[in-house]
Every structure is written in C-alpha cells, then in structure tokens.
Design a protein around this motif. Sequence first.
Motif, short mmCIF file in Angstrom:
data_model
loop_
_atom_site.label_atom_id
_atom_site.label_comp_id
_atom_site.label_asym_id
_atom_site.label_seq_id
_atom_site.Cartn_x
_atom_site.Cartn_y
_atom_site.Cartn_z
N ARG A 25 -11.57 -14.98 -68.01
CA ARG A 25 -12.42 -13.82 -67.75
C ARG A 25 -12.80 -13.22 -69.09
NH1 ARG A 25 -12.14 -12.16 -62.39
NH2 ARG A 25 -12.72 -10.03 -62.87
N LEU A 26 -14.06 -12.88 -69.24
CA LEU A 26 -14.56 -12.28 -70.47
C LEU A 26 -15.15 -10.93 -70.11
CD1 LEU A 26 -14.86 -12.87 -73.48
CD2 LEU A 26 -17.03 -13.95 -72.98
N ASP A 63 -12.93 -8.35 -74.46
CA ASP A 63 -11.65 -8.58 -73.79
C ASP A 63 -11.67 -9.98 -73.19
OD1 ASP A 63 -9.09 -7.77 -72.69
OD2 ASP A 63 -10.11 -7.73 -70.76
N LEU A 64 -10.68 -10.79 -73.55
CA LEU A 64 -10.55 -12.15 -73.02
C LEU A 64 -9.25 -12.20 -72.22
CD1 LEU A 64 -11.55 -15.16 -73.08
CD2 LEU A 64 -9.98 -15.46 -74.99
N GLN A 65 -9.35 -12.56 -70.95
CA GLN A 65 -8.17 -12.66 -70.08
C GLN A 65 -8.01 -14.11 -69.66
OE1 GLN A 65 -7.85 -9.80 -66.87
NE2 GLN A 65 -6.89 -11.33 -65.59
N VAL A 66 -6.80 -14.63 -69.82
CA VAL A 66 -6.49 -16.01 -69.48
C VAL A 66 -5.39 -16.01 -68.43
CG1 VAL A 66 -5.70 -18.22 -70.38
CG2 VAL A 66 -7.01 -16.68 -71.85
N SER A 67 -5.62 -16.69 -67.31
CA SER A 67 -4.61 -16.82 -66.26
C SER A 67 -4.39 -18.30 -66.01
CB SER A 67 -5.08 -16.17 -64.96
OG SER A 67 -5.28 -14.79 -65.14
N GLU A 82 -2.49 -13.41 -69.66
CA GLU A 82 -2.46 -12.71 -70.95
C GLU A 82 -3.84 -12.18 -71.25
OE1 GLU A 82 -0.03 -11.99 -73.10
OE2 GLU A 82 1.57 -13.14 -72.12
N ARG A 83 -3.88 -11.05 -71.96
CA ARG A 83 -5.15 -10.46 -72.40
C ARG A 83 -5.19 -10.47 -73.92
NH1 ARG A 83 -7.22 -8.15 -67.91
NH2 ARG A 83 -8.68 -6.52 -68.35
N PHE A 84 -6.37 -10.74 -74.45
CA PHE A 84 -6.57 -10.76 -75.89
C PHE A 84 -7.86 -10.02 -76.22
CE2 PHE A 84 -4.51 -14.73 -74.66
CZ PHE A 84 -3.38 -14.71 -75.46
N LYS A 85 -7.90 -9.46 -77.41
CA LYS A 85 -9.14 -8.88 -77.94
C LYS A 85 -9.70 -9.89 -78.93
CE LYS A 85 -9.46 -4.71 -76.23
NZ LYS A 85 -10.50 -4.45 -75.26
N GLN A 102 6.18 -20.78 -71.54
CA GLN A 102 6.67 -19.42 -71.73
C GLN A 102 5.62 -18.44 -72.23
OE1 GLN A 102 9.72 -18.60 -70.68
NE2 GLN A 102 9.88 -20.72 -70.03
N ASN A 103 4.54 -18.96 -72.85
CA ASN A 103 3.55 -18.01 -73.39
C ASN A 103 2.17 -18.63 -73.52
OD1 ASN A 103 3.93 -19.68 -75.57
ND2 ASN A 103 4.69 -18.11 -76.93
N ILE A 104 1.21 -17.77 -73.72
CA ILE A 104 -0.17 -18.14 -73.95
C ILE A 104 -0.55 -17.49 -75.28
CG2 ILE A 104 -2.55 -17.92 -73.14
CD1 ILE A 104 -1.40 -17.52 -70.29
N THR A 105 -1.05 -18.29 -76.22
CA THR A 105 -1.41 -17.74 -77.51
C THR A 105 -2.88 -18.02 -77.81
OG1 THR A 105 -0.62 -19.71 -78.63
CG2 THR A 105 0.91 -17.89 -78.49
N LEU A 106 -3.44 -17.18 -78.64
CA LEU A 106 -4.83 -17.28 -79.03
C LEU A 106 -4.90 -17.74 -80.47
CD1 LEU A 106 -7.80 -16.52 -78.15
CD2 LEU A 106 -7.40 -14.41 -79.37
#
Length: 109
Positions: A25-26, A63-67, A82-85, A102-106
Amino acid sequence: SSTQVAVFISLLSGETFRLDSAEIRLDDNPVAHHIYTFKELEALQKGGVQRIYTGNILAGDHDLQVSVSGKSIGGADFRKTERFKINKGVGPEIVEISLAAQNITLKDR
C-alpha cells in the motif's frame, strides 16, 4: 521517469519460511497484491528479487505499508505488517523490501 518508483521484494538469505502472499500500500492506497507459487518462492529463496510494483508518485514523503502472510518453518500461520516512510527525490526511486520470518526491512537503493 522523474516521478517513477519501483518496489522490489526479496527474502533475507537463508530464510526458510513459506511466503504465501504480499500486499503493498502506498499512501494508504493498495497498489500491489501477489500470491506466490512454489516456483516463485523457490526463486526468491535462491536469491531472486521480484519487482512487485512500478508507478508514479510526486516528490516528497510517502507512507509505504507492506503486509505479508505465510507459514513459519514449524507450520504456524503468520501475518506481519510494517510501515515505512520513503522520501521520493528528483529522479527514479528504487525501494527493496527484504522479508524474513521475524521482520520486514526496507533497503533504499
């Protein structure tokens, strides 16, 4: 091309969880959803990278949301968001999302 953004997905090296789907989602708008086949998952596990979205956005903060959803090595279902800017500058932007159980990284490229 100065407004272009490309989003890629990769798996962290050595990850063995089963990725079932990913949604991007952007700015709170769904832009990509993908359900993974066995062959696609196998390619990601071998170091492949998937371009999941290419589009155009204005310069500035977004805002970038990754599911993601899948199964852990033990077989338990999981879903993580996770949400990222991201800051879109002048010129094309490439963003890589690295997935792990365990995690999502950008990773900005």
